[in-house]
Design a protein around this motif. Structure first.
Motif: not given
Length: 395
Positions: A169-189
């Motif tokens: 029922g919300y009728e106002g304007e909505i700004q899409v602001m996506p979630n981000g992520a922390t870019l990294r790699t997993a260590h083989p260990s």
């Protein structure tokens, strides 16, 4: 430099999606040179000395059956009132329409500050599960819509999520602001440690990370795995998380006779261990119809692990079937079919996983750069007296 207040009903050590989003906002905005204060219910008494931002918490009580979540009335906490009076703010950002959201509304009204609110969750579904009454759930959803109506700007974490709020029922304007992520790699260990600690051997791993709550459609995962077992498919199902339905899920595993192929790890707080789990998994099974823009799918993608999600679900907005992930119908047999295909074709799985890594995660710095620009715009409009006063009644 802006002085920003981020208000949330969940925060560390709770690691649900919204709490992690708020932490990422606070950490990244601080690194960008802004002064950030997080306001949330008190979850523990540990030291906050390592945070690059301020945390002003207030007394809260655990919800029945959901001890990992707390609610409270900030203004009833004298210590909180004294501390928040010392915090200077330019803008207030609410990540929840409940306890913390009410305090964000109050503070924005008293100090005449711009108020942003992000819509993260399908609240109607939560209300219906809690009350088992459609009329009560609709009434409570109207409260949510009223909250967003009183904000200067409303954000949603995706287009489909914005459509959910509009359906309320919300009728106002909505700004899409996506979630981000922390870019990294997993260590083989870390991968080796996960394999050793949980006795995974060389079996393919089907991973689920999230709340142990039936609303996440976990039953579909369990039933699909029961079918895979009957088909003679080698696999290990690993569930990481905590929640109200942990015992029921464990019981269902035994009923389906997959307890020898599945294990529940509970709440995983070690980031390197979680990275190792994502990297070790062959596929991330996340058929949730409830989630909006799940952080866990982005975290799996960071590690190059493709997700399988339900076609047409809000959560699957970012997935291109066979491109950067996989889609199935909301049906255990179809989920089993898709997983069978993924495990049978490692070359395609790796290609789709790499595409997921390349296309799904957006660095938090990029997301928060856009957020900062909108913060600055609202602060400027507020100083010019161009924001409507929607909060007068709550002062």
């Amino acid at each position: 430099m802006l002085k920003i207040g981020e208000f949330s009903d969940t925060f560390l050590p709770v690691v649900d999606g919204v709490g992690r989003v708020v932490y990422a906002y606070a950490e990244t905005l601080s690194a960008m040179g802004h002064q950030v204060t997080v306001v949330a219910p008190m979850y523990d008494t540990g030291s906050r000395a390592g945070f690059p931002f301020e945390l002003v918490d207030f007394n809260g009580i655990s919800l029945p059956g959901m001890k990992q979540y707390k609610l409270g009335e900030a203004m009833l906490d004298a210590h909180y009132r004294r501390r928040i009076r010392m915090v200077d703010l330019d803008i207030v950002h609410a990540h929840s329409p409940f306890t913390a959201g009410s305090e964000a509304l109050r503070l924005a009204a008293v100090r005449k500050l711009p108020l942003v609110a992000t819509f993260h969750s399908k609240y109607y579904d939560d209300f219906l599960k809690a009350t088992k009454s459609e009329s009560v759930a609709r009434m409570m959803t109207k409260f949510v819509v009223n909250f967003y109506n009183r904000c200067d700007e409303v954000w949603a974490v995706g287009k489909n999520t914005a459509d959910v709020l509009k359906s309320y029922g919300y009728e106002g304007e909505i700004q899409v602001m996506p979630n981000g992520a922390t870019l990294r790699t997993a260590h083989p260990s870390d991968v080796e440690e996960v394999t050793r600690r949980f006795s995974l051997g060389d079996d393919p791993v089907i991973l689920f990370v999230g709340q142990m709550d039936w609303k996440k459609n976990i039953l579909t995962v369990l039933e699909a795995c029961a079918m895979l077992k009957k088909q003679g498919q080698r696999f290990r199902l690993v569930l990481a998380g905590q929640g109200v339905d942990m015992n029921a899920i464990r019981g269902k595993m035994e009923e389906l006779q997959i307890q020898d192929r599945a294990q529940m790890l509970g709440h995983v707080t070690d980031a390197s261990l979680l990275d190792g789990l994502y990297a070790r998994a062959s596929v991330f099974a996340f058929p949730s119809l409830y989630d909006a823009a799940p952080m866990v799918v982005r975290e799996a993608a960071v590690m190059g692990t493709p997700s399988v999600m339900v076609r047409g679900s809000t959560a699957a907005e970012i997935i291109r079937d066979g491109g950067n992930g996989f889609l199935c119908e909301n049906d255990p047999a179809d989920l089993a079919r898709v997983i069978t295909g993924i495990l049978a074709d490692p070359k395609k799985r790796n290609m789709v996983g790499e595409n997921a890594r390349r296309t799904i995660p957006v660095p938090w710095s990029e997301v928060l750069e856009a957020a900062s620009e909108r913060y600055e715009r609202l602060v400027a409009l507020g100083k010019e007296g161009k924001l409507k006063d929607k909060r007068r009644r709550i002062v």
